[in-house]
Design a protein around this motif. Structure first.
Motif, mmCIF file in Angstrom:
data_model
loop_
_atom_site.group_PDB
_atom_site.id
_atom_site.type_symbol
_atom_site.label_atom_id
_atom_site.label_comp_id
_atom_site.label_asym_id
_atom_site.label_seq_id
_atom_site.Cartn_x
_atom_site.Cartn_y
_atom_site.Cartn_z
ATOM 1 N N PHE A 49 1.531 3.883 -5.296
ATOM 2 C CA PHE A 49 2.023 4.322 -3.986
ATOM 3 C C PHE A 49 1.260 3.711 -2.813
ATOM 4 O O PHE A 49 1.590 3.967 -1.667
ATOM 5 N N ASP A 50 0.233 2.905 -3.069
ATOM 6 C CA ASP A 50 -0.469 2.229 -1.963
ATOM 7 C C ASP A 50 -0.955 0.835 -2.353
ATOM 8 O O ASP A 50 -1.821 0.263 -1.695
ATOM 9 N N ASP A 75 4.210 0.727 -0.990
ATOM 10 C CA ASP A 75 4.453 0.752 -2.429
ATOM 11 C C ASP A 75 5.005 -0.588 -2.925
ATOM 12 O O ASP A 75 5.172 -1.533 -2.132
ATOM 13 N N ASN A 83 0.737 9.436 1.921
ATOM 14 C CA ASN A 83 -0.062 9.930 0.802
ATOM 15 C C ASN A 83 -1.207 10.807 1.290
ATOM 16 O O ASN A 83 -1.629 10.695 2.440
ATOM 17 N N LYS A 100 -7.129 10.361 -4.869
ATOM 18 C CA LYS A 100 -5.715 10.287 -4.507
ATOM 19 C C LYS A 100 -4.896 10.872 -5.671
ATOM 20 O O LYS A 100 -4.800 10.234 -6.726
ATOM 21 N N ASN A 104 1.280 11.861 -5.343
ATOM 22 C CA ASN A 104 1.661 11.022 -4.202
ATOM 23 C C ASN A 104 2.836 10.131 -4.574
ATOM 24 O O ASN A 104 3.009 9.782 -5.749
ATOM 25 N N PRO A 105 3.626 9.678 -3.617
ATOM 26 C CA PRO A 105 3.563 10.019 -2.196
ATOM 27 C C PRO A 105 4.106 11.424 -1.926
ATOM 28 O O PRO A 105 5.008 11.883 -2.618
#
Length: 511
Positions: A49-50, A75, A83, A100, A104-105
């Motif tokens: 997601f990041d 993403d 997030n 994290k 997420n997200p």
């Protein structure tokens, strides 16, 4: 954020070079907002997601004194998603590691939301219903907007049916910020304060199309979740700005140590990418500023945090010195390449002021470019030449110029760096803003300018109008930098009082 005795600054950083890319959340801590210790990055791309970027966001303190970061990740489909991250160990005073969660997200762009323009969530506030609320910057075609989301647990978020606020023709709204300000006094308010008639709200957005920031003062209806600017506070690029110079992507936070709201802004370089690569760094945080609502209720006042004064060292004073038309007054006795200068000018001969054309009212920057420091005027230009070489081949002018409009005098504050450096091919724009003061009543106007080698930050009339510039002198370096008061107007001007301090070097990320 301020948390358990420490200020935490998170900022966008490229650990692999001095150009944009490979962005992580760098992390520094301080006890006084002036001296900083660098820690390892708090967040870096590591999850689906990041994986293509960890972009800007905000911190919020949850019940039980638990901090959470909400940030924009990119993403694998290059969608911008929101997030959360939490401290791994709350007993670590530095909060070095952040976790994290795999859920997420927590906010993804749904139908009708532009997935490539959906970023920079604000600090959340808590409504009377117990819901957390925040806004995210976005756009629809050329219409800028801030999209509101609600949550009971900071994990499951629901999009509101309508935007908190929107304005046509303004483009992408980056780095939005919504916060309350008191109608009385200088104390800041917690972001969740609603407060009824004693409280206004400020909405700030960074306009991607202009690379400037604009804010409005208005009313936030927490029942309907609508924000409405006051009539005297226009939307868009004719509105109010925190800073009329090189200042972008700013963020405020509530400092519960001293009950104040503090503004941090980023100031980019004005030299070339090759210069940045040679330096090994690019971009700085401006000096943190306390912000509060002016007594007129129409705009904010900004002033450098009081902790900055701890760096003041050698001090000189100049009092009651006339600066006649065409005159220069050198301020000697300190190293003015790193200095804090406060001066009050006494103005006379207002009948000599130049006529003000109404078309200038929404374009102070162009007006400053036409009527620079070397263009003789009626009342002004008068102010300071900073980072000047001995023979004035290099100088950066910070000055006022007064015009006679139909029913009042208009006061312009201007930065003119067009002669700031002998280096070729530098970007040296003039910057300017009008100052909302009644000069005919007071007969005086004040200026504070912070000088730090390549940075000049100015605060006109006690922080009513602020301008930041980046300049790169080649001659006016360290002890070869000179400081002058000047007057290039027909009317005489007096320096009532000038205080100048040489500034010590703070601890900058442990260096």
């Amino acid at each position: 954020m301020y948390y358990n005795g420490l200020y935490h600054l998170f900022y966008q950083y490229n650990p692999k070079g001095s150009v944009w890319g490979n962005i992580v959340w760098a992390h520094s801590v301080s006890t006084d907002l002036i001296n900083w210790k660098a820690l390892e990055p708090a967040i870096y791309p590591s999850k689906s997601f990041d994986i293509n970027g960890c972009w800007s966001g905000s911190t919020t303190i949850l019940p039980g004194n638990r901090p959470v970061i909400m940030y924009t990740g990119v993403d694998p489909q290059n969608r911008q998603v929101q997030n959360v991250a939490y401290p791994k160990n709350l007993s670590d005073p530095y909060l070095r590691e952040w976790v994290k969660p795999d859920f997420n997200p927590v906010i993804a762009p749904e139908s009708g939301v532009n997935a490539s323009a959906f970023r920079d969530p604000t600090t959340a506030w808590r409504g009377v219903s117990g819901h957390w609320k925040l806004v995210i910057g976005s756009k629809r075609d050329t219409r800028g907007e801030v999209i509101l989301y609600r949550s009971r647990d900071f994990v499951r978020w629901v999009k509101a049916k309508h935007s908190l606020h929107t304005a046509t023709g303004t483009g992408m709204w980056e780095c939005p910020d919504l916060y309350p300000v008191s109608l009385r006094g200088r104390l800041g308010l917690d972001t969740s304060t609603l407060g009824g008639a004693a409280v206004k709200h400020v909405l700030k957005v960074s306009l991607d199309v202009t690379r400037y920031e604009y804010y409005t003062v208005g009313t936030y209806d927490h029942i309907k979740d609508r924000y409405v600017p006051d009539g005297a506070s226009p939307d868009g690029n004719t509105g109010l700005r925190y800073d009329y110079g090189n200042f972008y992507a700013s963020k405020t936070f509530f400092d519960n140590k001293k009950n104040r709201r503090i503004l941090w802004g980023w100031t980019n370089e004005s030299d070339s990418v090759n210069d940045d690569i040679a330096k090994g760094w690019a971009g700085i945080q401006a000096i943190p500023r306390a912000v509060w609502l002016a007594g007129n209720g129409r705009q904010l006042i900004q002033w450098p945090v009081e902790e900055l004064e701890s760096l003041r060292s050698k001090h000189i004073v100049v009092q009651n010195k006339q600066v006649p038309s065409g005159g220069l007054l050198e301020v000697k006795g300190i190293d003015s390449s790193q200095a804090d200068v406060e001066v009050t000018f006494q103005v006379s001969g207002l009948e000599k002021a130049e006529a003000f054309h109404p078309s200038w009212a929404t374009d102070a920057e162009t007006l400053c470019g036409r009527k620079r420091a070397d263009v003789k005027g009626g009342v002004g230009p008068f102010g300071l030449h900073v980072l000047a070489s001995a023979n004035m081949e290099e100088k950066t002018a910070v000055f006022f110029r007064i015009f006679k409009a139909e029913h009042k005098y208009k006061v312009l504050l201007c930065h003119d760096p067009t002669r700031s450096s002998l280096r070729p091919n530098l970007y040296k724009p003039t910057f300017a803003g009008f100052v909302d003061v009644d000069i005919a009543r007071t007969g005086k106007i004040s200026l504070r300018t912070l000088i730090d080698h390549s940075v000049v930050e100015s605060f006109g009339a006690g922080g009513m109008t602020c301008i930041t510039s980046r300049v790169y002198p080649s001659l006016a370096l360290r002890r070869d930098a000179h400081l002058f008061a000047f007057n290039n107007g027909i009317a005489d001007v007096k320096v009532s009082t000038l205080n100048a301090w040489e500034m010590r070097r703070p601890l900058m990320n442990g260096a």
